[in-house]
Design a protein around this motif. Structure first.
Motif, PDB file in Angstrom:
ATOM      1  N   GLU A   1       6.212   7.327   9.084  1.00  0.00           N
ATOM      2  CA  GLU A   1       6.135   8.152   7.869  1.00  0.00           C
ATOM      3  C   GLU A   1       7.003   7.617   6.726  1.00  0.00           C
ATOM      4  O   GLU A   1       7.927   6.841   6.939  1.00  0.00           O
ATOM      5  CB  GLU A   1       6.531   9.599   8.202  1.00  0.00           C
TER       6      GLU A   1
ATOM      7  N   ASN B   1       8.229   2.544   4.236  1.00  0.00           N
ATOM      8  CA  ASN B   1       8.237   3.684   5.176  1.00  0.00           C
ATOM      9  C   ASN B   1       9.195   3.352   6.330  1.00  0.00           C
ATOM     10  O   ASN B   1       9.585   2.205   6.525  1.00  0.00           O
ATOM     11  CB  ASN B   1       6.840   3.872   5.779  1.00  0.00           C
TER      12      ASN B   1
ATOM     13  N   THR C   1       6.851   3.430  -0.682  1.00  0.00           N
ATOM     14  CA  THR C   1       7.037   4.376  -1.785  1.00  0.00           C
ATOM     15  C   THR C   1       7.471   3.554  -2.991  1.00  0.00           C
ATOM     16  O   THR C   1       8.393   2.730  -2.870  1.00  0.00           O
ATOM     17  CB  THR C   1       8.129   5.398  -1.430  1.00  0.00           C
TER      18      THR C   1
ATOM     19  N   TRP D   1       4.067   1.049  11.826  1.00  0.00           N
ATOM     20  CA  TRP D   1       4.410   1.838  10.640  1.00  0.00           C
ATOM     21  C   TRP D   1       4.460   3.330  10.957  1.00  0.00           C
ATOM     22  O   TRP D   1       3.597   3.839  11.680  1.00  0.00           O
ATOM     23  CB  TRP D   1       3.389   1.603   9.539  1.00  0.00           C
TER      24      TRP D   1
ATOM     25  N   LEU E   1       0.830  -1.206   0.000  1.00  0.00           N
ATOM     26  CA  LEU E   1       0.000   0.000   0.000  1.00  0.00           C
ATOM     27  C   LEU E   1       0.866   1.259   0.000  1.00  0.00           C
ATOM     28  O   LEU E   1       1.947   1.272   0.585  1.00  0.00           O
ATOM     29  CB  LEU E   1      -0.896   0.009   1.244  1.00  0.00           C
ATOM     30  N   SER E   2       0.351   2.310  -0.622  1.00  0.00           N
ATOM     31  CA  SER E   2       1.099   3.574  -0.677  1.00  0.00           C
ATOM     32  C   SER E   2       1.183   4.219   0.712  1.00  0.00           C
ATOM     33  O   SER E   2       1.999   5.092   0.949  1.00  0.00           O
ATOM     34  CB  SER E   2       0.456   4.537  -1.681  1.00  0.00           C
ATOM     35  N   GLU E   3       0.353   3.751   1.647  1.00  0.00           N
ATOM     36  CA  GLU E   3       0.441   4.251   3.031  1.00  0.00           C
ATOM     37  C   GLU E   3       1.718   3.765   3.736  1.00  0.00           C
ATOM     38  O   GLU E   3       2.134   4.347   4.740  1.00  0.00           O
ATOM     39  CB  GLU E   3      -0.765   3.794   3.868  1.00  0.00           C
ATOM     40  N   THR E   4       2.298   2.669   3.230  1.00  0.00           N
ATOM     41  CA  THR E   4       3.454   2.090   3.914  1.00  0.00           C
ATOM     42  C   THR E   4       4.681   1.888   3.008  1.00  0.00           C
ATOM     43  O   THR E   4       5.762   1.565   3.504  1.00  0.00           O
ATOM     44  CB  THR E   4       3.075   0.736   4.565  1.00  0.00           C
TER      45      THR E   4
END
Lengths: 146, 146
Positions: free
Chosen positions: A135, A64, A33, A133, A28-31
Motif C-alpha cells: 500500500e 509505496n 505517490t 508492492w 505508476l500511481s499504483e506504486t
C-alpha cells in the motif's frame, strides 16, 4: 550587470540535482505517490542475477511500501530523502549515502518534502524475485520525520 | 576584473569531475597503473552477496588485467574512460554508461588519457569470489584506442 546574471546562473545550477542518467519513465500511481521517474540500467538475467536502476524523486514523492525477496541496496547520488524500514524511525538519506534493506522486510523510500532525491537501486539475487508492492505511504507516515 | 575571475572559477569547476563519495584509498601499484582511488561502499556478506564501491581514475590511470568469478557491472558516473574485454577492441565509456563483464573473462578499465573517470563497480554473487588480479596493462595496449 553581466556579473550579477552569472552569479544567478551559478546559484540555479547548484540547486538542480545532478543528472547522470536519463530521467526515465514516470512511476505508476499504483506504486508511487507524487512524481518519481525510473530508468532501468541493468535488467535481471541469469548471469548477473542483479537488477540496477536509477530513480529520481521530486520533493514529496515516495514509493509505496514494498519488499524484495533478496533485499535491496540503495546508493544516494544527489539530494535529500527519507528511508523507512517498517517498525523503525524514518532515516534521512543524502548524497553519498548507502542504505540496505534485508530480504522480505517492508520499506519505503523517497525524496524529502523540500529537496528531491537521485538514487540508484541494486536488487541482488533476482532469481529469488525482484519486488512485492504493497500500500501507499500515507501523509501521516511521510510527515513523521524526527 | 571580478567578472573574469568568476568566469575562470566556473570553468575550473566544470572540468572537475563530480564527487559523490569520498576519494578513498590509492590503489596499490601491484594492481593499478597511475593514480586510482577506491572507496568501498558495500562489503560482501552472506545476505546480499554483492560488493559495491567507487573508483576514481586520474587521466591515464587504469587497473591491471583482472577477472571476476561471477562477473562485474560498472556504472559510469562522470568523466571518460576505457574498458577492454580481452580479445575485443577498447570501448570508450562515459558518464551515464553501463558496462558488463561476464564471469571469468579478463578485462581492464580506467580513465582516458585526457579526462578522468568516476565509476561505481558492482560485483554480484560474491560467494563465488570477488576478483583475480593479473598483469599490468602496458602503454602499448592502453594507447591502442581506435
Amino acid at each position: 550587470m553581466a556579473c550579477n546574471q552569472n552569479k544567478q546562473n551559478i546559484t540555479t545550477d547548484k540547486r538542480k540535482l545532478t543528472e547522470i542518467f536519463p530521467k526515465g519513465e514516470k512511476g505508476l500511481s499504483e506504486t508511487f505517490t507524487g512524481n518519481a521517474y525510473n530508468t532501468g540500467l541493468v535488467d535481471a538475467d541469469s548471469t548477473f542475477t542483479t537488477a540496477v536502476g536509477n530513480v529520481y524523486f521530486e520533493p514529496g514523492a515516495r514509493s509505496n511500501w514494498h519488499s524484495h525477496p533478496a533485499g535491496q541496496i540503495l546508493i544516494i547520488t544527489d539530494g535529500v530523502g527519507y528511508h523507512q524500514i517498517e517498525g523503525k524511525p524514518i532515516e534521512i538519506i543524502k548524497k553519498g549515502g548507502i542504505v540496505k534493506c534485508p530480504p522480505n522486510v517492508r520499506h519505503w523510500h523517497g525524496a524529502s518534502a523540500e529537496v528531491g532525491l537521485q538514487q540508484l537501486y541494486i536488487v541482488p539475487n533476482t532469481e529469488k524475485g525482484i519486488v512485492k508492492w504493497d500500500e501507499a505511504v500515507t501523509d501521516e507516515i511521510y510527515q513523521n520525520v524526527k
